[in-house]
Each structure stands twice: as structure tokens, then as C-alpha cells.
Design an enzyme around this catalytic site. Structure first.
Site, short mmCIF file in Angstrom:
data_model
loop_
_atom_site.label_atom_id
_atom_site.label_comp_id
_atom_site.label_asym_id
_atom_site.label_seq_id
_atom_site.Cartn_x
_atom_site.Cartn_y
_atom_site.Cartn_z
N PRO A 18 0.85 -1.19 0.00
CA PRO A 18 0.00 0.00 0.00
C PRO A 18 0.88 1.24 0.00
O PRO A 18 1.80 1.33 0.82
CB PRO A 18 -0.79 -0.12 1.32
CG PRO A 18 -0.07 -1.11 2.15
CD PRO A 18 0.81 -1.93 1.27
N CYS A 102 1.98 2.97 9.75
CA CYS A 102 2.29 4.30 9.20
C CYS A 102 2.99 5.16 10.26
O CYS A 102 2.48 5.34 11.37
CB CYS A 102 1.02 4.99 8.73
SG CYS A 102 1.36 6.64 8.11
N GLY A 205 10.27 -4.21 3.06
CA GLY A 205 11.32 -3.24 3.33
C GLY A 205 12.58 -3.56 2.56
O GLY A 205 13.25 -4.56 2.82
N GLY A 228 7.34 -2.23 -2.34
CA GLY A 228 6.84 -0.86 -2.46
C GLY A 228 7.64 -0.06 -3.46
O GLY A 228 7.42 -0.12 -4.67
C1 LIG Z 1 5.08 7.03 -1.18
C2 LIG Z 1 4.79 6.00 -0.10
C3 LIG Z 1 3.53 5.90 0.43
C4 LIG Z 1 3.26 4.93 1.42
N1 LIG Z 1 1.97 4.80 1.87
C5 LIG Z 1 1.67 3.74 2.69
C6 LIG Z 1 0.32 3.43 3.02
O1 LIG Z 1 -0.63 4.11 2.58
N2 LIG Z 1 0.09 2.37 3.85
C7 LIG Z 1 1.11 1.58 4.33
O2 LIG Z 1 0.86 0.61 5.05
N3 LIG Z 1 2.40 1.85 4.02
C8 LIG Z 1 2.69 2.88 3.19
N4 LIG Z 1 3.98 3.07 2.80
C9 LIG Z 1 5.02 2.12 3.26
C10 LIG Z 1 5.19 0.99 2.23
O3 LIG Z 1 4.01 0.23 2.13
C11 LIG Z 1 6.36 0.07 2.62
O4 LIG Z 1 6.10 -0.46 3.90
C12 LIG Z 1 7.70 0.80 2.66
O5 LIG Z 1 7.85 1.66 1.54
C13 LIG Z 1 8.88 -0.18 2.71
O6 LIG Z 1 8.85 -1.04 1.59
P1 LIG Z 1 9.80 -0.79 0.30
O7 LIG Z 1 11.22 -0.72 0.80
O8 LIG Z 1 9.56 -1.98 -0.59
O9 LIG Z 1 9.37 0.51 -0.31
C14 LIG Z 1 4.28 4.06 1.87
C15 LIG Z 1 5.56 4.19 1.33
C16 LIG Z 1 5.83 5.13 0.36
C17 LIG Z 1 7.22 5.24 -0.22
#
Ligand SMILES: Cc1cc2nc3c(=O)[nH]c(=O)nc-3n(C[C@H](O)[C@H](O)[C@H](O)COP(=O)(O)O)c2cc1C
Length: 330
Positions: A18, A102, A205, A228
């Protein structure tokens, strides 16, 4: 084979994380086409939903082609969360996800998102009440803990499982870390290695290369990877990871023509879904990655991200297609 409730999500599924203003229906559809096994909406405020705030309600839209899809909600007040479960159910998702991760101040200060990591009893009782209030599988997305000194994720995950949570996605950082440092997957593996744990444990992550996804599967033994940032402007990441997991070989990156085609469709779907102004504005954040690697691209990127009218953005894409035809991405 991982299952979320009764939904078969395959062996080591890849989940689109998300992401606020990113994981909208057009982008989710593109990721699904490229191999995402489960997609999640951005977080939606339970308080916004029960007030019928237009912006929150619009986020409930889903396309048939993106299933299975989870709608993520956040909040800390039981009645609002239960009422919003009913509203969410009416839009027909496959999964309801609760955001307990969050880190932003305006969410945390109300005790929602990662704020709830300071009150694990409330986290568990809210989850239990939501599970009892719907027939849909309820999943949780959270972080390792509030800060380094309060990591109790093994115990927390087990308690969530025991009240009926169908799967858990864990971002390997604490709230205190925000997005700093490296995600630590060891505590997530500890959750998975708890012999009492039987629901899927998904790692999240810094899965930013196919190799890292394989590491999450083979070294840490997790049940799937939630992805993400690596997918923003690069929905092909899911396909590349899958191919590498299955064959040990790297896929060739998408060609310029494939990138232009995806960018055009992305923009058109966004305009169809949220209108010209927002569609043009909110697709901008993807272009840098769509065209990353092309040398001397600044002038063209500026056209993509500063034009206010879709016809100008489409014209810029036509220009890029001609100017860089045959460019070999590495
Ligand atoms: C632009 C952005 C918006 C995000 N919005 C949410 C969200 O709405 N809900 C949520 O659970 N995490 C949110 N996250 C966190 C991501 O879901 C994820 O946990 C985090 O980016 C780490 O994963 P990654 O390293 O693959 O990006 C957001 C992250 C980013 C970068």
C-alpha cells in the site's frame, strides 16, 4: 503454497505494498499485469470513510482485473473502524488490511498507524473486533515495534494470529527509524520461525532487486515479499523478480517502446479514473523511473513532469519515442 484466508496466493507471492497516492487502481492494474499476486490500496482513513469524505470514498474503487485486492484502512477508534469495515465490504474487496505501521506524525499522534505499537492490547482487540465483524480475511501490516528497545514482534504477531488475523506483513523497521537505515529482516524471520505461527508472514522493506527477494525467500524463509518503492514507475519489477526466482536468470529490461506504452496507458487510465487535472498530476511521480537510465533526458523529463495538460504529456511521450528509438536499457 500461501493462503490468505481461502485465497490461494501461490508459492512465495509478491504483494504490491500500500502506498499513498501511488497504489491507485491504474498503477495496481499495471503491477497485476506484470505479475503482482496481491495488490493493496493506499491507506484509507476510517474517520474519512464514515464522514463520507469524497477523497476517502474514491479510494475504495477497484477494477475486477486486479483481484485479489486488499483495501487498507487506518484508525484507532473501535466504532469508526467497525463502521468502515461495513463501508469497505460494500465495495467488494477480497481482503481487508489494517495499517498498524504508518509512521507519520499526524496519524501516529491519534494513536493510529504505528502509533498503536505503543498499545499492543488495543492493537489486538481492534483486530479481533474487525475479524469478528466481517467474513473477509483481515490482514495486518505493521513494523517491528515502536523503537529499538520495544521490539516484541514475535509475541505481537502470535497474538494477532490468535484473534484471527489471516496474514501479516512486517516492514523491517521500527517507527523510530521512519525510513532510515536498512530494513532488518531477522526479527521477521523470528516471527516465521515461531513454531506456533501458521498464518503467512510476508516480509517488507528494501526488496529492491530480484536477488534480495530470493534472499527473503531462501535465507530468511518468509512466505512472500511485499514490494513498495522498487515498483514505483517500474511495474516490471514483479515480472523480473518472478523470472529470477524461477530460473536464476535476469530478464532483459523493458524496451523503450514497452515503457512508452505503459506510461501512455498509465496516464490514460489515471485520467479516466480521476479526471484530467489529478490524472496528469499524480502520474508524474512515476516518469523518472519509467525512463531511468536514458542519458541527457532532463529536458524530456521536465516536459513530462511540468506539463499541465495531458495532450502535452502525450506529445512529450511521442517525442521521446522518436528521439530515443532503439535505446538499449541495461
Ligand atoms: C510514497 C509512499 C507511500 C506509502 N503509503 C503507505 C500506506 O498508505 N500504507 C502503508 O501501510 N504503508 C505505506 N507506505 C510504506 C510501504 O508500504 C512500505 O512499507 C515501505 O515503503 C517499505 O517497503 P519498500 O522498501 O519496498 O518501499 C508508503 C511508502 C511510500 C514510499
Amino acid at each position: 503454497m500461501a493462503k490468505i484466508g481461502d485465497i490461494d496466493v501461490g508459492d512465495f507471492p509478491l504483494l504490491l505494498a500500500p502506498m499513498e497516492d501511488v497504489s491507485d487502481p491504474p498503477f495496481r492494474a499495471l503491477c497485476k499485469e506484470q505479475g503482482a499476486d496481491v495488490v493493496y490500496t493506499e491507506f484509507i482513513s476510517s474517520e474519512g470513510l464514515i464522514r463520507d469524505a469524497a477523497k476517502s470514498v474514491m479510494k475504495l474503487d477497484i477494477y475486477e482485473k486486479e483481484r485479489p485486492v486488499g483495501i487498507q484502512i487506518f484508525g484507532a477508534v473501535l466504532e469508526s473502524m467497525l463502521k468502515s469495515v461495513e463501508i469497505v465490504e460494500a465495495s467488494g474487496p477480497d481482503i481487508i488490511d489494517i495499517n498498524f505501521g504508518c509512521p507519520v506524525k499526524k496519524v501516529v499522534s491519534k494513536g493510529a498507524g504505528a502509533g498503536i505499537l505503543k498499545d499492543i492490547d488495543l492493537m489486538v482487540s481492534l483486530t479481533e473486533a474487525m475479524v469478528k465483524h466481517t467474513k473477509l480475511p483481515v490482514t495486518v501490516k505493521t513494523r517491528l515495534g515502536w523503537d529499538h528497545d520495544s521490539i516484541k514482534i514475535v509475541e505481537v504477531a502470535e497474538r494477532l494470529q490468535d484473534v484471527g488475523c489471516a496474514a501479516i506483513s512486517i516492514h523491517g523497521r521500527t517507527r523510530a527509524q521512519m525510513y532510515k537505515g536498512d530494513a532488518d529482516w531477522r526479527p521477521i524471520a523470528d516471527v516465521k520461525n515461531n513454531p506456533r505461527m501458521h498464518i503467512p508472514v510476508f516480509g517488507n522493506g528494501d526488496v529492491n532487486t530480484p536477488e534480495r527477494a530470493v534472499e527473503m525467500r531462501d535465507k530468511y524463509g518468509l512466505d512472500g515479499a511485499m514490494i513498495g518503492r522498487a515498483s514505483i514507475g517500474y511495474p516490471w519489477f514483479f515480472k523480473e523478480v518472478k523470472h529470477f526466482m524461477n530460473t536464476g536468470e535476469k530478464l532483459k529490461p523493458p524496451t523503450l517502446e514497452e515503457r512508452i506504452e505503459a506510461a501512455r496507458r498509465h496516464l490514460q487510465m489515471s485520467i479516466d479514473w480521476k479526471g484530467e487535472i489529478l490524472g496528469v498530476f499524480e502520474t508524474r511521480r512515476h516518469y523518472t523511473n519509467y525512463f531511468r537510465g536514458i542519458p541527457h533526458f532532463k529536458e524530456y523529463r521536465m516536459k513530462l513532469v511540468t506539463s499541465d495538460h495531458s495532450e502535452d504529456v502525450f506529445a512529450a511521450m511521442d517525442l521521446i519515442e522518436k528521439k530515443f528509438a532503439g535505446y538499449e536499457f541495461v
